[in-house]
Design an enzyme around this catalytic site. Sequence first.
Site, PDB file in Angstrom:
ATOM      1  N   GLY A  22       0.838  -1.219   0.000  1.00 26.44           N
ATOM      2  CA  GLY A  22       0.000   0.000   0.000  1.00 26.44           C
ATOM      3  C   GLY A  22       0.858   1.249   0.000  1.00 26.44           C
ATOM      4  O   GLY A  22       0.442   2.297   0.493  1.00 26.44           O
ATOM      5  N   THR A  24       1.630   3.266  -2.300  1.00 33.37           N
ATOM      6  CA  THR A  24       1.146   4.408  -3.098  1.00 33.37           C
ATOM      7  C   THR A  24       0.005   5.164  -2.409  1.00 33.37           C
ATOM      8  O   THR A  24      -0.436   6.198  -2.895  1.00 33.37           O
ATOM      9  CB  THR A  24       0.613   3.909  -4.466  1.00 33.37           C
ATOM     10  OG1 THR A  24      -0.376   2.892  -4.208  1.00 33.37           O
ATOM     11  CG2 THR A  24       1.713   3.329  -5.322  1.00 33.37           C
ATOM     12  N   GLY A  25      -0.470   4.637  -1.277  1.00 36.25           N
ATOM     13  CA  GLY A  25      -1.604   5.265  -0.593  1.00 36.25           C
ATOM     14  C   GLY A  25      -1.176   6.430   0.293  1.00 36.25           C
ATOM     15  O   GLY A  25       0.002   6.770   0.394  1.00 36.25           O
ATOM     16  N   MET A  73      -2.022  -8.104  -3.301  1.00 38.67           N
ATOM     17  CA  MET A  73      -2.476  -8.808  -2.093  1.00 38.67           C
ATOM     18  C   MET A  73      -3.309 -10.039  -2.433  1.00 38.67           C
ATOM     19  O   MET A  73      -3.543 -10.879  -1.573  1.00 38.67           O
ATOM     20  CB  MET A  73      -3.315  -7.868  -1.215  1.00 38.67           C
ATOM     21  CG  MET A  73      -2.550  -6.677  -0.682  1.00 38.67           C
ATOM     22  SD  MET A  73      -1.079  -7.126   0.237  1.00 38.67           S
ATOM     23  CE  MET A  73      -1.824  -7.823   1.704  1.00 38.67           C
ATOM     24  N   ALA A  95      -1.774  -2.233   2.570  1.00 35.35           N
ATOM     25  CA  ALA A  95      -2.599  -2.371   1.362  1.00 35.35           C
ATOM     26  C   ALA A  95      -4.013  -2.814   1.729  1.00 35.35           C
ATOM     27  O   ALA A  95      -4.200  -3.710   2.542  1.00 35.35           O
ATOM     28  CB  ALA A  95      -1.985  -3.390   0.414  1.00 35.35           C
ATOM     29  N   GLN A  97      -8.459  -2.457   0.138  1.00 39.62           N
ATOM     30  CA  GLN A  97      -9.581  -1.728  -0.460  1.00 39.62           C
ATOM     31  C   GLN A  97     -10.127  -0.982   0.751  1.00 39.62           C
ATOM     32  O   GLN A  97     -10.814  -1.558   1.592  1.00 39.62           O
ATOM     33  CB  GLN A  97     -10.581  -2.729  -1.060  1.00 39.62           C
ATOM     34  CG  GLN A  97     -11.671  -2.110  -1.912  1.00 39.62           C
ATOM     35  CD  GLN A  97     -12.496  -1.033  -1.201  1.00 39.62           C
ATOM     36  OE1 GLN A  97     -12.160   0.166  -1.251  1.00 39.62           O
ATOM     37  NE2 GLN A  97     -13.532  -1.426  -0.529  1.00 39.62           N
ATOM     38  N   THR A 141      -8.344  -1.070  12.198  1.00 36.04           N
ATOM     39  CA  THR A 141      -9.158   0.142  12.065  1.00 36.04           C
ATOM     40  C   THR A 141     -10.240   0.292  13.140  1.00 36.04           C
ATOM     41  O   THR A 141     -10.780  -0.707  13.645  1.00 36.04           O
ATOM     42  CB  THR A 141      -9.845   0.141  10.678  1.00 36.04           C
ATOM     43  OG1 THR A 141     -10.871   1.135  10.658  1.00 36.04           O
ATOM     44  CG2 THR A 141     -10.492  -1.195  10.341  1.00 36.04           C
ATOM     45  N   GLU A 143     -13.097   1.067  12.507  1.00 43.02           N
ATOM     46  CA  GLU A 143     -14.349   0.547  11.938  1.00 43.02           C
ATOM     47  C   GLU A 143     -14.745  -0.783  12.594  1.00 43.02           C
ATOM     48  O   GLU A 143     -15.891  -1.195  12.509  1.00 43.02           O
ATOM     49  CB  GLU A 143     -14.212   0.363  10.421  1.00 43.02           C
ATOM     50  CG  GLU A 143     -14.199   1.670   9.649  1.00 43.02           C
ATOM     51  CD  GLU A 143     -15.525   2.440   9.716  1.00 43.02           C
ATOM     52  OE1 GLU A 143     -16.553   1.883   9.327  1.00 43.02           O
ATOM     53  OE2 GLU A 143     -15.514   3.585  10.181  1.00 43.02           O
ATOM     54  N   TYR A 165     -16.326  -3.973   4.701  1.00 41.49           N
ATOM     55  CA  TYR A 165     -14.927  -3.573   4.957  1.00 41.49           C
ATOM     56  C   TYR A 165     -14.525  -3.966   6.380  1.00 41.49           C
ATOM     57  O   TYR A 165     -13.485  -4.595   6.600  1.00 41.49           O
ATOM     58  CB  TYR A 165     -14.800  -2.059   4.756  1.00 41.49           C
ATOM     59  CG  TYR A 165     -13.503  -1.458   5.283  1.00 41.49           C
ATOM     60  CD1 TYR A 165     -12.312  -1.573   4.568  1.00 41.49           C
ATOM     61  CD2 TYR A 165     -13.479  -0.753   6.501  1.00 41.49           C
ATOM     62  CE1 TYR A 165     -11.130  -1.008   5.055  1.00 41.49           C
ATOM     63  CE2 TYR A 165     -12.300  -0.196   6.980  1.00 41.49           C
ATOM     64  CZ  TYR A 165     -11.132  -0.321   6.261  1.00 41.49           C
ATOM     65  OH  TYR A 165      -9.960   0.230   6.740  1.00 41.49           O
ATOM     66  N   LYS A 169     -11.741  -6.589   7.746  1.00 42.59           N
ATOM     67  CA  LYS A 169     -10.643  -6.120   8.601  1.00 42.59           C
ATOM     68  C   LYS A 169     -10.635  -6.854   9.948  1.00 42.59           C
ATOM     69  O   LYS A 169      -9.597  -6.995  10.571  1.00 42.59           O
ATOM     70  CB  LYS A 169     -10.756  -4.608   8.829  1.00 42.59           C
ATOM     71  CG  LYS A 169     -10.253  -3.779   7.641  1.00 42.59           C
ATOM     72  CD  LYS A 169      -8.727  -3.703   7.625  1.00 42.59           C
ATOM     73  CE  LYS A 169      -8.207  -2.789   6.547  1.00 42.59           C
ATOM     74  NZ  LYS A 169      -6.752  -2.693   6.513  1.00 42.59           N
TER      75      LYS A 169
END
Length: 374
Positions: A22, A24-25, A73, A95, A97, A141, A143, A165, A169
């Site tokens: 991840g 590039t995030g 991934m 990395a 989504q 997270t 979440e 999501y 996770k």
Amino acid sequence: MNNKMKKELDKNKKRKKCIITGVTGQDGSFLSELLLEKGYEVHGVIRRSSTDFRERIAHLENRDDFHLHYGDMTDSLSLVHIIGMVGPDEIYNLAAQSHVQVSFDEPEFTADVDAMGVLRILEAVRLTGVDKTCRIYQASTSELYGRVEEVPQSETTPFHPYSPYAVAKQYGFWIAKEYREAYDMYVCNGILFNHESERRGESFVTRKITLSACRIAQGKQDKLFLGNLSSFRDWGYAKDYVECMWLMLQQETPDDYVIATGEQHTVREFATLAFHFVGIELEFKGEGVDEKGYDKDTGKILIEVSEEFYRPTDVVNLLGDPSNAKENLGWNPRNTSFEQLVKLMVEHDMESIAVEKEKEHIRTNVVEHLERTR
Ligand code: NAP
Ligand code: F7E
């Protein structure tokens, strides 16, 4: 061999190696900068894309201590290959989504990347034989608290994931913990609350608001459409948060930590402050889908609610308790205040929108000139 060459060789021998998925995030780019500053050799995992320009890390790509490898991934072999080749001291698994709303549209892909992807990393570490030396950070997270069972949320608050999501996770969290206990691996879960920045993806609510406020202030957009304005988030600055990822892997024993500011604000408050920083004072009237944000001076409607941005299940009351990270990692959760965060995002976007405007102006002039001279 002269002294200079010997010193260089010693430095390279001592240099720690890390892998960042991840890269590039938002977080991957800030973490790369931090670890390069600390003298690490950084290896980033990138996916093939139809465009080669990776904006957030473009400024790092020519360095000889920064390397990029193609991997995904969803592709175990690529992960085994990269980990086997690099032999990392640390892996930061960022990395994912990462968009909650998109996870309702792409639940299977989200599970593959965000849940199975974690398992693939852990198994690749075992298969390549670095499981006793390599430390792993798993990007968990807030979440996971989802439909919250207590406020504020800490490491002992029960999880109640409330989106595809979050469910994915949650698997990532538990499989990381399981490998720590079953195989005595050094694996930490960072339970990070929302963290934003001038590099935040443009479809997350904070960046969507700062970009729109700046476009409206510069006459490039009329109105902003949002979903649930009453949702509470504990928003911090991403640059402060990546430091915690590193700190977690420097402790004697691995553990899981909540990273948050301990302060919560609504989406409405974020919007009010962002518009204030572009010189527009907002006032909200109405309720639910009928609520609107008006320019106090002109009475013009600048914000409307659209059901398009409502989620089938929404997480609405996040507030983290960062006491554990404060005491045991020595981390300061109030490094960047809420006001400073909104301001720095707005200042960045005011400039980038002005440049966009300038480019458009030049393009229009060129087109007009070409048409006149045709
Ligand atoms: P982000 O900006 O959306 O970055 C996600 C990264 O994952 C990108 O580099 C993306 O690559 C990569 N990626 C996605 N699917 C992949 C795949 N199949 N194979 C390889 N790479 C893939 O996310 P972020 O905000 O930096 O967040 C970093 C991590 O922290 C994520 O795991 C996120 O879920 C978690 N997290 C974020 C927050 C937050 O508030 N930011 C809070 C808690 C946890 P492309 O550039 O190619 O798309
Ligand atoms: O939504 C509400 C929306 O998409 C925040 C990810 O980094 O943080 C992030 O997930 C809130 C929600 O972030 C719009 O309903 C209103 O209640 O910015 P968001 P998120 O869902 O909190 C967590 C910690 C992660 O782990 C994730 O990877 O804002 N909201 N109106 C809106 N949200 C969006 N995106 N767009 C709107 O127009």
